[in-house]
Scaffold this motif. Structure first.
Motif, mmCIF file in Angstrom:
data_model
loop_
_atom_site.group_PDB
_atom_site.id
_atom_site.type_symbol
_atom_site.label_atom_id
_atom_site.label_comp_id
_atom_site.label_asym_id
_atom_site.label_seq_id
_atom_site.Cartn_x
_atom_site.Cartn_y
_atom_site.Cartn_z
ATOM 1 N N ARG A 39 0.838 -1.210 0.000
ATOM 2 C CA ARG A 39 0.000 0.000 0.000
ATOM 3 C C ARG A 39 0.874 1.261 0.000
ATOM 4 O O ARG A 39 0.595 2.209 -0.733
ATOM 5 N N GLU A 40 1.933 1.257 0.813
ATOM 6 C CA GLU A 40 2.831 2.414 0.873
ATOM 7 C C GLU A 40 3.543 2.648 -0.456
ATOM 8 O O GLU A 40 3.875 3.787 -0.792
ATOM 9 N N ALA A 41 3.780 1.590 -1.205
ATOM 10 C CA ALA A 41 4.460 1.699 -2.499
ATOM 11 C C ALA A 41 3.471 1.823 -3.664
ATOM 12 O O ALA A 41 3.870 1.746 -4.832
ATOM 13 N N ASN A 42 2.193 1.993 -3.340
ATOM 14 C CA ASN A 42 1.138 2.098 -4.361
ATOM 15 C C ASN A 42 1.063 0.881 -5.271
ATOM 16 O O ASN A 42 0.781 0.991 -6.457
ATOM 17 N N ILE A 43 1.324 -0.275 -4.693
ATOM 18 C CA ILE A 43 1.168 -1.544 -5.411
ATOM 19 C C ILE A 43 -0.229 -2.069 -5.088
ATOM 20 O O ILE A 43 -0.575 -2.215 -3.914
ATOM 21 N N PRO A 44 -1.042 -2.340 -6.102
ATOM 22 C CA PRO A 44 -2.387 -2.860 -5.839
ATOM 23 C C PRO A 44 -2.337 -4.163 -5.031
ATOM 24 O O PRO A 44 -1.474 -5.011 -5.259
ATOM 25 N N VAL A 45 -3.271 -4.289 -4.098
ATOM 26 C CA VAL A 45 -3.417 -5.505 -3.306
ATOM 27 C C VAL A 45 -4.692 -6.190 -3.800
ATOM 28 O O VAL A 45 -5.773 -5.592 -3.769
ATOM 29 N N ILE A 46 -4.529 -7.418 -4.264
ATOM 30 C CA ILE A 46 -5.655 -8.182 -4.800
ATOM 31 C C ILE A 46 -5.829 -9.428 -3.940
ATOM 32 O O ILE A 46 -4.886 -10.192 -3.744
ATOM 33 N N TYR A 47 -7.026 -9.601 -3.444
ATOM 34 C CA TYR A 47 -7.352 -10.747 -2.596
ATOM 35 C C TYR A 47 -7.984 -11.842 -3.440
ATOM 36 O O TYR A 47 -8.810 -11.566 -4.306
ATOM 37 N N VAL A 48 -7.567 -13.073 -3.160
ATOM 38 C CA VAL A 48 -8.115 -14.239 -3.850
ATOM 39 C C VAL A 48 -8.656 -15.175 -2.784
ATOM 40 O O VAL A 48 -7.955 -15.492 -1.813
ATOM 41 N N ARG A 49 -9.900 -15.595 -2.958
ATOM 42 C CA ARG A 49 -10.489 -16.535 -2.012
ATOM 43 C C ARG A 49 -11.183 -17.647 -2.782
ATOM 44 O O ARG A 49 -11.636 -17.440 -3.901
ATOM 45 N N ILE A 50 -11.236 -18.817 -2.182
ATOM 46 C CA ILE A 50 -11.918 -19.939 -2.793
ATOM 47 C C ILE A 50 -13.312 -20.042 -2.198
ATOM 48 O O ILE A 50 -13.488 -19.941 -0.979
ATOM 49 N N ALA A 51 -14.298 -20.197 -3.077
ATOM 50 C CA ALA A 51 -15.683 -20.325 -2.634
ATOM 51 C C ALA A 51 -16.492 -20.948 -3.766
ATOM 52 O O ALA A 51 -16.145 -20.825 -4.943
ATOM 53 N N PHE A 52 -17.562 -21.600 -3.379
ATOM 54 C CA PHE A 52 -18.433 -22.267 -4.350
ATOM 55 C C PHE A 52 -19.845 -21.722 -4.261
ATOM 56 O O PHE A 52 -20.265 -21.205 -3.229
ATOM 57 N N ARG A 53 -20.581 -21.870 -5.340
ATOM 58 C CA ARG A 53 -21.991 -21.473 -5.359
ATOM 59 C C ARG A 53 -22.804 -22.453 -4.517
ATOM 60 O O ARG A 53 -22.409 -23.606 -4.350
ATOM 61 N N ASP A 54 -23.952 -22.008 -4.028
ATOM 62 C CA ASP A 54 -24.863 -22.916 -3.332
ATOM 63 C C ASP A 54 -25.200 -24.079 -4.259
ATOM 64 O O ASP A 54 -25.457 -23.879 -5.447
ATOM 65 N N GLY A 55 -25.174 -25.268 -3.714
ATOM 66 C CA GLY A 55 -25.447 -26.468 -4.505
ATOM 67 C C GLY A 55 -24.223 -27.033 -5.209
ATOM 68 O O GLY A 55 -24.294 -28.098 -5.815
ATOM 69 N N TYR A 56 -23.106 -26.316 -5.190
ATOM 70 C CA TYR A 56 -21.822 -26.766 -5.744
ATOM 71 C C TYR A 56 -21.905 -27.207 -7.212
ATOM 72 O O TYR A 56 -21.372 -28.252 -7.586
ATOM 73 N N PRO A 57 -22.495 -26.412 -8.102
ATOM 74 C CA PRO A 57 -22.594 -26.834 -9.497
ATOM 75 C C PRO A 57 -21.244 -26.943 -10.205
ATOM 76 O O PRO A 57 -21.127 -27.649 -11.213
ATOM 77 N N GLU A 58 -20.214 -26.299 -9.658
ATOM 78 C CA GLU A 58 -18.896 -26.333 -10.291
ATOM 79 C C GLU A 58 -17.997 -27.443 -9.760
ATOM 80 O O GLU A 58 -16.859 -27.573 -10.161
ATOM 81 N N VAL A 59 -18.511 -28.286 -8.863
ATOM 82 C CA VAL A 59 -17.700 -29.344 -8.259
ATOM 83 C C VAL A 59 -18.066 -30.695 -8.870
ATOM 84 O O VAL A 59 -19.203 -31.154 -8.769
ATOM 85 N N SER A 60 -17.073 -31.323 -9.480
ATOM 86 C CA SER A 60 -17.245 -32.653 -10.061
ATOM 87 C C SER A 60 -17.026 -33.729 -8.998
ATOM 88 O O SER A 60 -16.154 -33.579 -8.135
ATOM 89 N N ALA A 61 -17.768 -34.795 -9.099
ATOM 90 C CA ALA A 61 -17.578 -35.933 -8.195
ATOM 91 C C ALA A 61 -16.197 -36.551 -8.388
ATOM 92 O O ALA A 61 -15.695 -37.249 -7.504
ATOM 93 N N LYS A 62 -15.549 -36.283 -9.518
ATOM 94 C CA LYS A 62 -14.218 -36.817 -9.812
ATOM 95 C C LYS A 62 -13.108 -36.052 -9.090
ATOM 96 O O LYS A 62 -11.987 -36.526 -9.014
ATOM 97 N N ASN A 63 -13.413 -34.868 -8.576
ATOM 98 C CA ASN A 63 -12.418 -34.043 -7.900
ATOM 99 C C ASN A 63 -12.374 -34.445 -6.426
ATOM 100 O O ASN A 63 -13.275 -34.117 -5.650
#
Length: 188
Positions: A39-63
C-alpha cells in the motif's frame, strides 16, 4: 522497482483456512507487513479466495478435494469460512477475486483484473504453499507473468514440502525472498 506494473496477491487467507494454521499470536505479521508495504508503495493488493456457489454446481464428483467439501457442506460464497480473515481485511478499492479451483486463475476473473490494470509482475503469498501458491506460480509463469514469492508469507502444513518448494521448485520460475527483503527492495 516500478510499482505501476506490480500487484500483491493475498491468496486463501480466509477464515476457514487460516484457522487451521494460525498457531501463534504473530501468525499474521508477515502478511500484514507485506500488505502495508504494498500500500505504501502504491502496489495494488488483490485478494483471492476460494468459494463455491450454493449447490456446488462447479464441483465434479471426480475431484477428490472439492467433492468432499460439496458432500460435507461449507465453503460457499456466503459462508464465514470463505471470508477474508479480519487480520488482513481488504480496504475500499481492493479487488477481491473468487476462484473455484486451487490456482488463483482457475475459475476466476483474476487474469482480466490483472490485464485491465496492465499488471505484469505478481508478488505471491498465501495458504497453502503446496496448494494455491504452487498452482498459481505454475499457471502465472505459463501466462508470462514475472513472479516474486514471499517465503515467510507462505504457509504449508508440511515443513519439508515448504522447504523443497522454496529452495528447489519456485526459484526456477520466481524470485523467492522474505517479506523483509522485498519490503526493503520496494521502499528504496
Amino acid at each position: 522497482m516500478k510499482a505501476s506494473n506490480k500487484a500483491l496477491l493475498v491468496m486463501d487467507i480466509q477464515e476457514g483456512i487460516a484457522q487451521r494454521y494460525a498457531n501463534s499470536a504473530d501468525f499474521f505479521t508477515p502478511f500484514q507487513q507485506a500488505i502495508k508495504a504494498a500500500r505504501e508503495a502504491n502496489i495494488p493488493v488483490i485478494y483471492v479466495r476460494i468459494a463455491f456457489r450454493d449447490g456446488y454446481p462447479e464441483v465434479s464428483a471426480k475431484n477428490k478435494m472439492f467433492s468432499a467439501i460439496s458432500q460435507n457442506g461449507g465453503f460457499t460464497e456466503t459462508a464465514s469460512s470463505t471470508q477474508i480473515h479480519a487480520a488482513v481485511a481488504p480496504e475500499h478499492g481492493d479487488a477481491v477475486v473468487i476462484k473455484r479451483r486451487v490456482s488463483a486463475f482457475s475459475g476466476s476473473d483474476l487474469d482480466v483484473v490483472l490485464r485491465a490494470q496492465q499488471i505484469d509482475t505478481l508478488i505471491l503469498m498465501g495458504i497453502a504453499t503446496s496448494g494455491v501458491v504452487l498452482s498459481t506460480v505454475r499457471e502465472a509463469a505459463d501466462r508470462d507473468y514475472s513472479l516474486v514469492v514471499l517465503s515467510d508469507a507462505c504457509i504449508d502444513a508440511d515443513p519439508e514440502v515448504q522447504r523443497v518448494l522454496m529452495e528447489k521448485v519456485f526459484p526456477r520460475q520466481a524470485d523467492v525472498m522474505s517479506v523483509r527483503d522485498w519490503v526493503a527492495r520496494i521502499l528504496l
